[in-house]
Design a protein around this motif. Structure first.
Motif, PDB file in Angstrom:
ATOM      1  N   ILE A 196       0.839  -1.202   0.000  1.00 57.53           N
ATOM      2  CA  ILE A 196       0.000   0.000   0.000  1.00 57.53           C
ATOM      3  C   ILE A 196       0.874   1.253   0.000  1.00 57.53           C
ATOM      4  N   VAL A 197       1.913   1.240   0.829  1.00 58.36           N
ATOM      5  CA  VAL A 197       2.810   2.392   0.894  1.00 58.36           C
ATOM      6  C   VAL A 197       3.582   2.543  -0.412  1.00 58.36           C
ATOM      7  N   THR A 198       3.922   1.414  -1.049  1.00 57.84           N
ATOM      8  CA  THR A 198       4.634   1.473  -2.331  1.00 57.84           C
ATOM      9  C   THR A 198       3.789   2.189  -3.385  1.00 57.84           C
ATOM     10  N   TRP A 199       2.500   1.879  -3.449  1.00 53.16           N
ATOM     11  CA  TRP A 199       1.628   2.569  -4.401  1.00 53.16           C
ATOM     12  C   TRP A 199       1.531   4.045  -4.064  1.00 53.16           C
ATOM     13  N   ARG A 200       1.505   4.343  -2.775  1.00 53.74           N
ATOM     14  CA  ARG A 200       1.489   5.748  -2.350  1.00 53.74           C
ATOM     15  C   ARG A 200       2.697   6.484  -2.902  1.00 53.74           C
ATOM     16  N   TYR A 201       3.863   5.884  -2.795  1.00 55.20           N
ATOM     17  CA  TYR A 201       5.072   6.526  -3.310  1.00 55.20           C
ATOM     18  C   TYR A 201       5.088   6.542  -4.832  1.00 55.20           C
ATOM     19  N   ALA A 202       4.575   5.472  -5.463  1.00 57.48           N
ATOM     20  CA  ALA A 202       4.593   5.413  -6.927  1.00 57.48           C
ATOM     21  C   ALA A 202       3.771   6.542  -7.536  1.00 57.48           C
ATOM     22  N   VAL A 203       2.531   6.688  -7.069  1.00 58.36           N
ATOM     23  CA  VAL A 203       1.672   7.733  -7.611  1.00 58.36           C
ATOM     24  C   VAL A 203       2.194   9.110  -7.218  1.00 58.36           C
ATOM     25  N   GLY A 204       2.663   9.247  -5.973  1.00 54.19           N
ATOM     26  CA  GLY A 204       3.198  10.527  -5.525  1.00 54.19           C
ATOM     27  C   GLY A 204       4.403  10.958  -6.339  1.00 54.19           C
ATOM     28  N   TRP A 205       5.315  10.013  -6.588  1.00 56.75           N
ATOM     29  CA  TRP A 205       6.502  10.330  -7.370  1.00 56.75           C
ATOM     30  C   TRP A 205       6.151  10.662  -8.814  1.00 56.75           C
ATOM     31  N   LEU A 206       5.332   9.819  -9.426  1.00 60.62           N
ATOM     32  CA  LEU A 206       5.003  10.032 -10.833  1.00 60.62           C
ATOM     33  C   LEU A 206       4.309  11.378 -11.028  1.00 60.62           C
ATOM     34  N   GLY A 207       3.283  11.627 -10.220  1.00 64.66           N
ATOM     35  CA  GLY A 207       2.542  12.877 -10.369  1.00 64.66           C
ATOM     36  C   GLY A 207       3.374  14.104 -10.074  1.00 64.66           C
ATOM     37  N   SER A 208       4.157  14.049  -8.997  1.00 69.32           N
ATOM     38  CA  SER A 208       4.938  15.227  -8.620  1.00 69.32           C
ATOM     39  C   SER A 208       6.070  15.492  -9.603  1.00 69.32           C
ATOM     40  N   LEU A 209       6.699  14.454 -10.125  1.00 69.78           N
ATOM     41  CA  LEU A 209       7.800  14.675 -11.068  1.00 69.78           C
ATOM     42  C   LEU A 209       7.286  15.212 -12.401  1.00 69.78           C
ATOM     43  N   VAL A 210       6.107  14.765 -12.838  1.00 66.78           N
ATOM     44  CA  VAL A 210       5.507  15.356 -14.038  1.00 66.78           C
ATOM     45  C   VAL A 210       5.218  16.837 -13.788  1.00 66.78           C
ATOM     46  N   PHE A 211       4.654  17.130 -12.606  1.00 67.67           N
ATOM     47  CA  PHE A 211       4.355  18.524 -12.262  1.00 67.67           C
ATOM     48  C   PHE A 211       5.636  19.355 -12.208  1.00 67.67           C
ATOM     49  N   ILE A 212       6.692  18.816 -11.616  1.00 67.43           N
ATOM     50  CA  ILE A 212       7.951  19.546 -11.489  1.00 67.43           C
ATOM     51  C   ILE A 212       8.573  19.795 -12.870  1.00 67.43           C
ATOM     52  N   ALA A 213       8.531  18.772 -13.737  1.00 66.21           N
ATOM     53  CA  ALA A 213       9.090  18.945 -15.091  1.00 66.21           C
ATOM     54  C   ALA A 213       8.345  20.037 -15.855  1.00 66.21           C
ATOM     55  N   VAL A 214       7.014  20.030 -15.763  1.00 67.57           N
ATOM     56  CA  VAL A 214       6.219  21.061 -16.433  1.00 67.57           C
ATOM     57  C   VAL A 214       6.515  22.438 -15.836  1.00 67.57           C
ATOM     58  N   THR A 215       6.694  22.479 -14.510  1.00 69.65           N
ATOM     59  CA  THR A 215       6.992  23.742 -13.833  1.00 69.65           C
ATOM     60  C   THR A 215       8.285  24.361 -14.355  1.00 69.65           C
ATOM     61  N   TRP A 216       9.345  23.555 -14.421  1.00 74.84           N
ATOM     62  CA  TRP A 216      10.626  24.094 -14.873  1.00 74.84           C
ATOM     63  C   TRP A 216      10.581  24.472 -16.356  1.00 74.84           C
ATOM     64  N   ARG A 217       9.872  23.701 -17.148  1.00 78.96           N
ATOM     65  CA  ARG A 217       9.892  23.931 -18.598  1.00 78.96           C
ATOM     66  C   ARG A 217       9.037  25.123 -19.016  1.00 78.96           C
ATOM     67  N   TYR A 218       7.858  25.261 -18.395  1.00 77.57           N
ATOM     68  CA  TYR A 218       6.908  26.255 -18.877  1.00 77.57           C
ATOM     69  C   TYR A 218       6.732  27.453 -17.946  1.00 77.57           C
ATOM     70  N   ILE A 219       6.778  27.235 -16.635  1.00 78.23           N
ATOM     71  CA  ILE A 219       6.548  28.353 -15.710  1.00 78.23           C
ATOM     72  C   ILE A 219       7.844  29.124 -15.460  1.00 78.23           C
ATOM     73  N   PHE A 220       8.944  28.412 -15.278  1.00 82.14           N
ATOM     74  CA  PHE A 220      10.219  29.072 -14.962  1.00 82.14           C
ATOM     75  C   PHE A 220      11.197  29.058 -16.128  1.00 82.14           C
ATOM     76  N   ALA A 221      10.695  29.020 -17.326  1.00 78.92           N
ATOM     77  CA  ALA A 221      11.573  29.069 -18.502  1.00 78.92           C
ATOM     78  C   ALA A 221      12.370  30.379 -18.510  1.00 78.92           C
ATOM     79  N   SER A 222      13.635  30.286 -18.893  1.00 81.24           N
ATOM     80  CA  SER A 222      14.500  31.467 -18.928  1.00 81.24           C
ATOM     81  C   SER A 222      14.062  32.438 -20.022  1.00 81.24           C
ATOM     82  N   THR A 223      14.242  33.710 -19.757  1.00 80.61           N
ATOM     83  CA  THR A 223      13.945  34.777 -20.725  1.00 80.61           C
ATOM     84  C   THR A 223      15.172  35.671 -20.826  1.00 80.61           C
ATOM     85  N   PRO A 224      15.243  36.539 -21.841  1.00 76.39           N
ATOM     86  CA  PRO A 224      16.382  37.463 -21.918  1.00 76.39           C
ATOM     87  C   PRO A 224      16.527  38.329 -20.670  1.00 76.39           C
TER      88      PRO A 224
END
Length: 512
Positions: free
Chosen positions: A160-188
């Motif tokens: 049960i705890v393994t599934w908790r970590y699996a979904v938590g990791w997958l969802g949060s890492l997708v969110f983090i990747a999108v955050t860095w790519r689109y929200i905090f993208a570098s500008t001039p």
């Protein structure tokens, strides 16, 4: 009847294992705290220090004071949840109540009004963190209690705890990747993009709405499990600080729980400091831009490896052995990469080879950290069974409060440690131009974040070595609990400690 059977009942008895869908639905609840921890541990101190130009130590102290207030609230919520008797059971009503305040708190944390003085900005930070942490307690404490209630089985709890970590990791890492790519993208104008104030104004509501959606989803989807959970027979009693103190103080007799809790607090402080310093290290020590930081989300490979290897590792080794091994390896891993750079054995900043090495290292750290987290949470559930054997009460809520507090200590204690080290040891400047940063300051940052902080893992390693619940001891505990529940005339509550000693003590043991 036993004390626990007299106080609690189930409307239905589960036949077989917990369904896969229930494990996944419950695991969705890992996302709110994971996303909040990313926001607070990685971005909050950096935002108020590097973007809003607040003193790092003052900001970290404010975050810590807010955590102290939250520390007083967590056990109140845990005790109240344990005794709550509603149509939605002991847990789900509180989970629903938490959703909107958490989203508002996250949004406010990254949306202070323009033009505030330093003191007013600190006050805003304090208020926003208090709202977020208390609301998160209102969700995390009852949600965490559920995983221990779903199953009494030693191995299934780990699943049960393994599934908790699996979904938590997958969802949060997708969110983090999108955050860095689109929200905090570098500008001039802002390179790197994490120095852009407008990016944080967008990040706050996006994170808040995502957390809100995850809370509503996990609460609604697990509502069907309420009939299988132990519920109080009596009506919800009037709130009493005496009862809260009784519930909390009863955990003091549980030596294994105290060891885990102290180890969790120290580990949370280390992890929080590592996360808070991580953006400084990645931005200035390694020179990574947001477009490169998104590749660190490939750490999910380490999480996936942990999920697939855990079954094999769990069959070969006891939970305690896995816990101690991961502590030791995290200590070594935290030091090696920084030392290699300091002795000029790493590729130069900006090179593809360096990025590959850092990504691989993040995958290894994630594999170890996921194993560590799953083992810890599963071991905590085992101490709850011992607690019932000693006291006759099911106290998932109080124990979940301790777990929830250790999670928030990641941001609170970690921010204080990071703020103190940045201000007093590294002597980090308040306003930084990455092109003209003193290399000696960068070197001190690497020494502190890469050597001093990881060495602190020695402390929880020593505490974990004293943990005593093994697979065999847990089995004897479960058998004794089942015997009590089946007996028509169980031993009086005053003799409960004698049953525990007879059931668990090794032959020939002497008791004082």
């Amino acid at each position: 009847m036993t004390v626990s059977e007299g106080l609690y009942r189930r409307d239905r008895v589960r036949v077989g294992k917990v369904s896969l869908s229930t494990k996944v639905y419950q695991a969705i609840g890992a996302l709110p705290e994971a996303l909040k921890n990313f926001a607070f541990s990685t971005l909050l101190l950096f935002y108020y220090n590097q973007v809003l130009h607040l003193d790092a130590f003052k900001a970290s102290v404010v975050i810590a004071v807010a955590l102290i207030i939250d520390a007083a609230i967590d056990p109140l919520i845990g005790s109240y949840s344990d005794h709550l008797n509603t149509r939605l059971g002991r847990r789900h009503a509180l989970m629903y109540l938490s959703a909107i305040p958490i989203a508002i708190g996250i949004w406010l944390s990254f949306a202070p009004p323009a033009g505030l003085s330093d003191y007013l900005l600190l006050a805003w930070l304090f208020g926003a963190v208090v709202i977020t942490n208390i609301s998160m307690s209102l969700f995390v404490v009852p949600w965490t209690a559920l995983y221990a209630e779903f199953s009494d089985d030693y191995a299934e709890r780990t699943t049960i705890v393994t599934w908790r970590y699996a979904v938590g990791w997958l969802g949060s890492l997708v969110f983090i990747a999108v955050t860095w790519r689109y929200i905090f993208a570098s500008t001039p104008a802002f390179n790197p993009g994490q120095l852009n104030p407008s990016a944080y104004a967008l990040f706050g509501p996006v994170a808040g709405l995502t957390i809100l959606a995850a809370i509503i989803a996990t609460t609604q989807l697990t509502q069907r499990e309420i009939p299988y959970l132990l519920q109080p027979v009596a009506e919800t009693p009037r709130f009493s600080f005496v009862r809260v103190w009784r519930d909390v103080s009863s955990t003091f007799v549980n030596r294994d729980f105290l060891l885990l809790f102290m180890g969790a607090l120290i580990t949370a402080g280390i992890s929080g400091a590592t996360d808070s310093l991580g953006l400084y290290v990645n931005s200035y020590f390694w020179g990574l831009a947001p477009e490169q930081l998104q590749y660190l989300s490939l750490a999910i490979v380490g999480a996936i490896a942990a999920f697939f290897s855990l079954g094999f590792i769990g069959r070969l080794f006891d939970k305690k052995a896995v816990l101690l091994s991961t502590f030791a390896l995290l200590l070594v891993d935290g030091i090696v990469v920084i030392v290699l750079r300091l002795v000029h054995a790493m590729p130069p900043n900006g090179s593809s080879a360096l990025l590959i090495i850092l990504v691989v290292n993040e995958i290894v750290r994630t594999w170890l950290g996921t194993l560590l987290g799953i083992m810890f949470v599963s071991m905590l559930a085992d101490t709850i069974d011992v607690q019932e054997l000693v006291t006759g009460r099911r106290q998932e809520g109080v124990f979940a409060a301790a777990l929830a507090f250790s999670g928030k200590a990641t941001a609170g204690a970690g921010a204080v440690i990071a703020g103190f080290l940045l201000q007093s040891v590294v002597h980090w400047p308040l306003r930084v131009d990455p092109r003209h940063l003193d290399p000696h300051v960068v070197t001190r940052l690497g020494l502190v974040a890469g050597i001093l902080v990881p060495l602190l893992f020695v402390i929880p390693l020593g505490l974990g070595a004293r943990y005593s619940i093994t697979r065999e001891k847990h089995q004897r505990t479960r058998e004794e609990l089942e015997r009590r529940r089946a007996a028509a005339h169980a031993a009086p509550p005053d003799d409960a400690h004698l049953d525990l000693e007879l059931a668990l003590a090794p032959p020939g043991a002497t008791h004082l």
